[in-house]
Motif scaffolding. Structure first.
Motif, PDB file in Angstrom:
ATOM      1  N   THR A  29       0.864  -1.179   0.000  1.00 51.95           N
ATOM      2  CA  THR A  29       0.000   0.000   0.000  1.00 51.95           C
ATOM      3  C   THR A  29       0.901   1.229   0.000  1.00 51.95           C
ATOM      4  O   THR A  29       1.715   1.404   0.891  1.00 51.95           O
ATOM      5  CB  THR A  29      -0.920   0.000   1.235  1.00 51.95           C
ATOM      6  OG1 THR A  29      -1.572  -1.257   1.304  1.00 51.95           O
ATOM      7  CG2 THR A  29      -1.952   1.098   1.124  1.00 51.95           C
ATOM      8  N   THR A  57      -2.721   2.061  -4.370  1.00 50.16           N
ATOM      9  CA  THR A  57      -2.314   3.428  -4.082  1.00 50.16           C
ATOM     10  C   THR A  57      -3.415   4.193  -3.370  1.00 50.16           C
ATOM     11  O   THR A  57      -4.592   3.951  -3.565  1.00 50.16           O
ATOM     12  CB  THR A  57      -1.976   4.188  -5.377  1.00 50.16           C
ATOM     13  OG1 THR A  57      -3.098   4.100  -6.250  1.00 50.16           O
ATOM     14  CG2 THR A  57      -0.751   3.622  -6.044  1.00 50.16           C
ATOM     15  N   SER A  58      -2.979   5.075  -2.512  1.00 47.80           N
ATOM     16  CA  SER A  58      -3.878   6.001  -1.863  1.00 47.80           C
ATOM     17  C   SER A  58      -3.246   7.358  -2.100  1.00 47.80           C
ATOM     18  O   SER A  58      -2.084   7.548  -1.791  1.00 47.80           O
ATOM     19  CB  SER A  58      -3.944   5.688  -0.372  1.00 47.80           C
ATOM     20  OG  SER A  58      -4.887   6.508   0.267  1.00 47.80           O
ATOM     21  N   TYR A  59      -3.947   8.282  -2.731  1.00 51.50           N
ATOM     22  CA  TYR A  59      -3.270   9.525  -3.043  1.00 51.50           C
ATOM     23  C   TYR A  59      -3.944  10.738  -2.415  1.00 51.50           C
ATOM     24  O   TYR A  59      -5.092  10.682  -2.010  1.00 51.50           O
ATOM     25  CB  TYR A  59      -3.113   9.714  -4.551  1.00 51.50           C
ATOM     26  CG  TYR A  59      -4.382  10.045  -5.279  1.00 51.50           C
ATOM     27  CD1 TYR A  59      -4.768  11.365  -5.396  1.00 51.50           C
ATOM     28  CD2 TYR A  59      -5.172   9.056  -5.835  1.00 51.50           C
ATOM     29  CE1 TYR A  59      -5.930  11.683  -6.056  1.00 51.50           C
ATOM     30  CE2 TYR A  59      -6.337   9.377  -6.486  1.00 51.50           C
ATOM     31  CZ  TYR A  59      -6.712  10.686  -6.601  1.00 51.50           C
ATOM     32  OH  TYR A  59      -7.857  11.005  -7.235  1.00 51.50           O
ATOM     33  N   GLN A  68      -1.685  11.459   8.081  1.00 53.91           N
ATOM     34  CA  GLN A  68      -2.299  10.142   8.243  1.00 53.91           C
ATOM     35  C   GLN A  68      -1.279   9.115   8.732  1.00 53.91           C
ATOM     36  O   GLN A  68      -1.580   8.276   9.570  1.00 53.91           O
ATOM     37  CB  GLN A  68      -2.930   9.686   6.924  1.00 53.91           C
ATOM     38  CG  GLN A  68      -4.137  10.541   6.542  1.00 53.91           C
ATOM     39  CD  GLN A  68      -4.838  10.037   5.297  1.00 53.91           C
ATOM     40  OE1 GLN A  68      -4.307   9.218   4.559  1.00 53.91           O
ATOM     41  NE2 GLN A  68      -6.032  10.536   5.059  1.00 53.91           N
ATOM     42  N   ARG A  71      -0.654   9.291  12.334  1.00 54.13           N
ATOM     43  CA  ARG A  71      -1.712   8.713  13.164  1.00 54.13           C
ATOM     44  C   ARG A  71      -1.853   7.216  12.935  1.00 54.13           C
ATOM     45  O   ARG A  71      -2.810   6.601  13.378  1.00 54.13           O
ATOM     46  CB  ARG A  71      -3.050   9.391  12.865  1.00 54.13           C
ATOM     47  CG  ARG A  71      -3.080  10.833  13.265  1.00 54.13           C
ATOM     48  CD  ARG A  71      -4.509  11.275  13.517  1.00 54.13           C
ATOM     49  NE  ARG A  71      -4.639  12.712  13.361  1.00 54.13           N
ATOM     50  CZ  ARG A  71      -5.017  13.291  12.225  1.00 54.13           C
ATOM     51  NH1 ARG A  71      -5.318  12.563  11.173  1.00 54.13           N
ATOM     52  NH2 ARG A  71      -5.115  14.592  12.149  1.00 54.13           N
ATOM     53  N   ALA A  73      -1.731   5.391   9.796  1.00 48.49           N
ATOM     54  CA  ALA A  73      -2.316   4.841   8.572  1.00 48.49           C
ATOM     55  C   ALA A  73      -1.430   3.717   8.030  1.00 48.49           C
ATOM     56  O   ALA A  73      -0.208   3.829   8.056  1.00 48.49           O
ATOM     57  CB  ALA A  73      -2.474   5.937   7.525  1.00 48.49           C
ATOM     58  N   PRO A  74      -2.031   2.631   7.563  1.00 53.39           N
ATOM     59  CA  PRO A  74      -1.267   1.426   7.196  1.00 53.39           C
ATOM     60  C   PRO A  74      -0.609   1.501   5.824  1.00 53.39           C
ATOM     61  O   PRO A  74      -0.892   0.700   4.952  1.00 53.39           O
ATOM     62  CB  PRO A  74      -2.331   0.333   7.234  1.00 53.39           C
ATOM     63  CG  PRO A  74      -3.582   1.041   6.840  1.00 53.39           C
ATOM     64  CD  PRO A  74      -3.470   2.431   7.394  1.00 53.39           C
ATOM     65  N   PHE A  75       0.267   2.470   5.614  1.00 50.93           N
ATOM     66  CA  PHE A  75       0.997   2.556   4.354  1.00 50.93           C
ATOM     67  C   PHE A  75       2.357   1.886   4.495  1.00 50.93           C
ATOM     68  O   PHE A  75       2.957   1.899   5.559  1.00 50.93           O
ATOM     69  CB  PHE A  75       1.201   4.021   3.941  1.00 50.93           C
ATOM     70  CG  PHE A  75      -0.073   4.768   3.704  1.00 50.93           C
ATOM     71  CD1 PHE A  75      -1.013   4.289   2.803  1.00 50.93           C
ATOM     72  CD2 PHE A  75      -0.335   5.941   4.377  1.00 50.93           C
ATOM     73  CE1 PHE A  75      -2.190   4.974   2.582  1.00 50.93           C
ATOM     74  CE2 PHE A  75      -1.517   6.645   4.163  1.00 50.93           C
ATOM     75  CZ  PHE A  75      -2.450   6.145   3.268  1.00 50.93           C
TER      76      PHE A  75
END
Lengths: 248, 222
Positions: A29, A57-59, A68, A71, A73-75
């Motif tokens: 991710t 992807t998270s954009y 994120q 805090r 976020a699972p990247f």
């Protein structure tokens, strides 16, 4: 009553029975700064062909993604649009040593026709028919910060501040421009070179130097796979691909 | 089409709706039948998410569900994971946001039940819990269905609260509404159209099911 509960719970069971598509193995991710989303799609595809590792992807704007990650976020990997946020992550013990993966440029882009006589971005902004100008939020988007700095350096900031419309990221600023909600938009060269971007015209902003984009592995993520991906991304053979999208 | 996002929206709506019905039914019973001074204060609190901007609610939820917040800490102690950016986290968030959508129809249905029915049941020696299960719930079936549907539909379209608490993690928190928003931003209008159409069709069929169920309950005179 019982009949209704039966329906609800059987539906629940059925949907619970679906497994999420594909397994979690061989999957990364990646948080991607919005300016890089176009090359990223192609890079992810090639990477999958070669390694069998799928990339989700998270954009969004760099600052938003950074917040994120702070805090939890699972990247696995963070592709920022600046040097600042990856360095902060590294200093906080949350990310690996940052590496440069691309250098981008900020441009002023317009979808409007009829600016044939204009040759510089300052001239365009001074045109009385340019009433609204989109800019990615300087707080969270490095391209917006670079654009704001260029405006201030050109002594245009105070005069044009009333005309500025803030987008959350480069993507949104560009969308405002394409939909003609604004007369011009500060975006990355990668967007100006897209299919929609080529229908308009872009003015380079020489005053704003290259935007050095750095990446780091998020420490809580899958470090092994993430390292394979970062090596792949920063390899010399990626250069022609990046150049096609307006990066060096 | 982005099936993962659609599947995620459906799962979120279904799980949260069922849990909300289970939680809201006793709460509504309390609101309607238990006499308590100053109960209107509680009623206003339950209705608050109706008028609160989603970003305000999302901001508070971010604080409460975060690693330093009470709920987030409790969850981490129980499961070892945080609540932000997880499915469980957005489920809790949308439940908080949708509570009034569940309570209101239930309240209307509970209030419509003939009080003599409840008095008779009490005279016959049924306990409060038995009255709730065997008299109130079956008589409020229409209200339950209405509550379930309103809640389900509301959660299917949930956006702001999910975005703030869950971000946009593919397969975990990127629900259909967020996927649509990102498609529009990325100028991928075709995908945005497809996903929007899917939500529209689903919403329509949910309504059809409700109408069918309601018709049945009227015919049987319940």
């Amino acid at each position: 009553m019982r009949y209704l509960l039966c329906i609800i719970f059987s539906v629940l069971l059925v949907t619970g029975g679906f497994t999420a598509p594909a397994s979690a193995n061989g999957r990364l991710t990646v948080a991607v700064a919005a300016n890089f989303i176009r090359p990223m799609a192609e890079i992810a595809e090639i990477f999958f062909q070669e390694t069998g590792i799928r990339i989700e992807t998270s954009y969004g704007a760099t600052g938003k993604l950074y917040a994120q990650i702070l805090r939890g976020a699972p990247f696995d990997v963070f592709l920022a649009a600046d040097r600042k946020r990856p360095r902060l992550l590294h200093e906080q013990g949350l990310g690996s040593e940052p590496r440069t993966y691309a250098r981008g440029r900020v441009v002023l882009w317009t979808s409007r026709q009829g600016f044939a006589h204009i040759s510089t971005w300052q001239e365009l902004l001074n045109d009385p028919t340019v009433v609204r100008i989109a800019i990615p939020s300087p707080e969270t988007a490095p391209y917006g910060a670079a654009a704001a700095a260029a405006l201030k350096a050109a002594a245009l900031w105070d005069r044009l501040r009333e005309k500025l419309v803030y987008g959350q990221s480069v993507a949104q600023a560009f969308q405002f421009g394409v939909s003609r909600g604004v007369d011009a938009a500060f975006v990355s060269a990668s967007y100006a070179m897209s299919r929609q971007g080529r229908r308009g015209r872009s003015f380079p902003i020489a005053e704003a130097g290259p935007i050095i984009q750095q990446a780091c592995i998020v420490n809580s993520g899958k470090n092994e796979l993430a390292k394979i991906f970062l090596d792949f991304l920063t390899a010399d053979r990626m250069q022609p691909l990046l150049a096609r999208y307006g990066y060096e | 089409m982005d099936m993962t996002a659609l599947y995620l929206s459906g799962k979120l709506a279904l799980v949260s709706t069922v849990l909300l019905l289970v939680l809201a039914a006793p709460l509504t019973y309390f609101l309607v039948y238990v006499r308590l001074p100053g109960k209107f204060l509680l009623e206003a609190l339950v209705g608050l998410p109706l008028v609160l901007p989603p970003t305000v609610l999302g901001f508070y939820l971010l604080t409460v569900l975060g690693p330093q917040g009470p709920v987030g800490r409790f969850w981490a102690a129980m499961t070892g994971n945080g609540l932000l950016f997880t499915f469980a986290g957005i489920a809790v968030a949308v439940m908080a946001h949708s509570l009034p959508y569940t309570v209101q129809p239930l309240k209307t249905a509970f209030e419509k039940i003939d009080p003599r029915l409840l008095e008779t049941a009490a005279v016959l020696g049924l306990s409060r819990i038995a009255i709730f299960r065997r008299v109130i719930l079956p008589n409020a079936l229409g209200g339950l269905v209405a509550a379930a549907v309103l809640t389900f539909a509301h959660i299917m379209g949930e956006f702001g609260v999910v975005l703030m608490v869950g971000g946009s993690i593919p397969g975990k928190t990127r629900v259909a509404s967020i996927a649509i928003y990102e498609y529009v931003e990325a100028l991928r209008y075709q995908e945005a159209w497809q996903l929007s159409l899917a939500l529209l069709v689903i919403s329509y069929f949910v309504l059809l099911i409700v109408m069918y169920l309601n018709r049945g309950s009227v015919a049987h005179g319940t």
